[in-house]
Design an enzyme around this catalytic site. Structure first.
Site, mmCIF file in Angstrom:
data_model
loop_
_atom_site.group_PDB
_atom_site.id
_atom_site.type_symbol
_atom_site.label_atom_id
_atom_site.label_comp_id
_atom_site.label_asym_id
_atom_site.label_seq_id
_atom_site.Cartn_x
_atom_site.Cartn_y
_atom_site.Cartn_z
ATOM 1 N NE ARG A 85 1.910 5.343 -10.188
ATOM 2 C CZ ARG A 85 1.224 4.865 -9.142
ATOM 3 N NH1 ARG A 85 -0.004 4.456 -9.289
ATOM 4 N NH2 ARG A 85 1.806 4.776 -7.961
ATOM 5 C CD GLU A 144 10.347 -2.604 0.377
ATOM 6 O OE1 GLU A 144 9.893 -1.604 0.971
ATOM 7 O OE2 GLU A 144 11.293 -3.287 0.819
ATOM 8 C CG LEU A 188 6.655 19.730 13.099
ATOM 9 C CD1 LEU A 188 5.964 18.683 13.964
ATOM 10 C CD2 LEU A 188 5.726 20.178 11.966
ATOM 11 C CD1 TRP A 192 -6.753 12.671 -5.017
ATOM 12 C CD2 TRP A 192 -5.342 13.469 -6.573
ATOM 13 N NE1 TRP A 192 -7.019 14.015 -5.181
ATOM 14 C CE2 TRP A 192 -6.168 14.517 -6.123
ATOM 15 C CE3 TRP A 192 -4.380 13.736 -7.541
ATOM 16 C CZ2 TRP A 192 -6.056 15.827 -6.622
ATOM 17 C CZ3 TRP A 192 -4.262 15.029 -8.038
ATOM 18 C CH2 TRP A 192 -5.093 16.057 -7.580
ATOM 19 C CG ASP A 196 -0.577 4.026 -0.431
ATOM 20 O OD1 ASP A 196 0.066 4.280 -1.472
ATOM 21 O OD2 ASP A 196 -1.167 2.946 -0.248
ATOM 22 C CG HIS A 206 3.941 10.821 -6.987
ATOM 23 N ND1 HIS A 206 3.531 10.061 -5.918
ATOM 24 C CD2 HIS A 206 4.252 9.938 -7.969
ATOM 25 C CE1 HIS A 206 3.595 8.772 -6.243
ATOM 26 N NE2 HIS A 206 4.018 8.671 -7.483
ATOM 27 N NE ARG A 220 -0.883 1.852 3.057
ATOM 28 C CZ ARG A 220 0.020 1.008 2.580
ATOM 29 N NH1 ARG A 220 0.658 0.196 3.391
ATOM 30 N NH2 ARG A 220 0.284 0.972 1.279
HETATM 31 C C1 IPE Z 1 3.965 2.763 1.071
HETATM 32 O O1 IPE Z 1 3.153 2.839 -0.022
HETATM 33 C C2 IPE Z 1 5.162 3.653 0.881
HETATM 34 C C3 IPE Z 1 4.899 5.091 0.931
HETATM 35 C C4 IPE Z 1 3.794 5.644 1.346
HETATM 36 C C5 IPE Z 1 6.006 5.904 0.523
HETATM 37 P P1 IPE Z 1 3.303 1.832 -1.264
HETATM 38 O O2 IPE Z 1 2.175 2.126 -2.175
HETATM 39 O O3 IPE Z 1 4.667 1.929 -1.820
HETATM 40 O O4 IPE Z 1 3.157 0.423 -0.551
HETATM 41 P P2 IPE Z 1 2.528 -0.929 -1.078
HETATM 42 O O5 IPE Z 1 3.182 -1.203 -2.399
HETATM 43 O O6 IPE Z 1 1.067 -0.662 -1.208
HETATM 44 O O7 IPE Z 1 2.824 -1.927 -0.016
HETATM 45 C C1 IPE Z 2 2.270 7.573 -2.741
HETATM 46 O O1 IPE Z 2 1.237 6.854 -3.223
HETATM 47 C C2 IPE Z 2 3.346 6.757 -2.102
HETATM 48 C C3 IPE Z 2 4.666 6.941 -2.746
HETATM 49 C C4 IPE Z 2 5.396 5.916 -3.069
HETATM 50 C C5 IPE Z 2 5.172 8.268 -3.014
HETATM 51 P P1 IPE Z 2 1.358 5.753 -4.363
HETATM 52 O O2 IPE Z 2 2.283 6.230 -5.430
HETATM 53 O O3 IPE Z 2 1.691 4.443 -3.773
HETATM 54 O O4 IPE Z 2 -0.114 5.777 -4.921
HETATM 55 P P2 IPE Z 2 -1.018 4.516 -5.204
HETATM 56 O O5 IPE Z 2 -1.052 3.710 -3.954
HETATM 57 O O6 IPE Z 2 -0.406 3.790 -6.344
HETATM 58 O O7 IPE Z 2 -2.343 5.121 -5.527
HETATM 59 MG MG MG Z 3 0.558 2.938 -2.957
#
Ligand code: IPE
Ligand code: IPE
Ligand code: MG
Length: 234
Positions: A27, A61, A125, A19, A14, A31, A182
């Site tokens: 965004r 989600e 792995l 970042w 996450d 990624h 996390r």
């Molecule tokens: C959790 O992160 C899912 C992944 C790391 C792919 P999210 O950013 O989607 O989760 P929430 O919205 O903070 O719960």
């Molecule tokens: C990566 O982080 C998780 C994915 C869903 C790929 P986020 O896209 O949730 O990044 P933040 O939490 O919005 O910074």
């Molecule tokens: Mg996130």
């Protein structure tokens, strides 16, 4: 020093979006940076001697995100495997997927399926991508399959136990995660490995995933080892 390498580490990757924003980027650029970090973490996990690495790449989600971002995330697996598959083969890495892959766009699904197929006999792995993964969906899917088997008399209600349910999950055949990490500062489970995390140690860092590295991975392992030796002394 690490004593006793965990068998299975799961990472909620996450913080990519934040970042990117912090760096004045998009965004999606976040990624992309996250996918580069993921490549390093896979190789670090191999070096450390972890058996299974589960990477939460896209949750059930995450479809609610802006269409452009979803599309970018759905295009990443094909690019990623095109570039990395030869190295995965060379290093004997096996790719698995956990999630409802039927709902992925065709090009995403076929990139993932061919990586799974190409690496199915590799035995170093295991990298398990949680893609269109949701813990609740997984349980619904398992419940439906179990009821189907009962109706067809392939299964008796009395035979339902933890091992049987394990076998109906996307993660069938994989051990439960010893540690769930996390990144990105949030302290939520976000529908990740609801069944499998029953005994997992949780470890959080404020570091956004693109800045996650081997040192932090080793720190997580060490801290969990310390917790365990503390518990053992009680
Ligand atoms: C959790 O992160 C899912 C992944 C790391 C792919 P999210 O950013 O989607 O989760 P929430 O919205 O903070 O719960
Ligand atoms: C990566 O982080 C998780 C994915 C869903 C790929 P986020 O896209 O949730 O990044 P933040 O939490 O919005 O910074
Ligand atoms: Mg996130």
């Amino acid at each position: 020093m690490i004593t006793g390498i965990p068998q299975h580490i799961a990472i909620m990757m996450d913080g990519n979006g934040r970042w990117g924003k912090q760096k004045g980027l998009t965004r999606s650029q976040g990624h992309f940076a996250g996918s580069k970090t993921m490549e390093n973490i896979i190789m670090d996990s191999l070096d450390i001697g972890i058996n299974v690495l589960t990477l939460y790449a896209f949750s059930s989600e995450n479809w609610k995100r802006p269409q452009k971002e979803v599309q970018y995330l759905m295009d990443l697996p094909a690019k990623f495997f095109k570039e990395k598959l030869p190295e995965f083969m060379e290093k004997n890495i096996r790719i698995c997927v956990s999630g409802d892959i039927e709902k992925l766009p065709m090009h995403t699904k076929s990139a993932v399926q061919s990586a799974v197929k190409a690496t199915e006999n590799n035995d170093s792995l295991v990298v398990n991508f949680a893609l269109n993964y949701g813990g609740r969906n997984e349980i619904i899917f398992a419940v439906k399959a179990i009821i189907g088997d009962i109706k067809e008399s392939k299964l008796k209600i009395n035979n339902i136990n933890e091992e049987l349910i394990d076998g109906f999950l996307y993660t069938s055949g994989l051990p439960d995660p010893d540690i769930i990490i996390r990144t990105g500062g949030e302290k939520r489970i976000s529908n990740f490995l609801l069944w499998q995390s029953s005994k997992s140690e949780l470890w959080f860092t404020d570091t956004y995933f693109p800045d996650f590295n081997k040192e932090l991975l080793l720190q997580a392992i060490n801290e969990v080892q310390e917790r365990k030796s503390y518990q053992a002394r009680l």
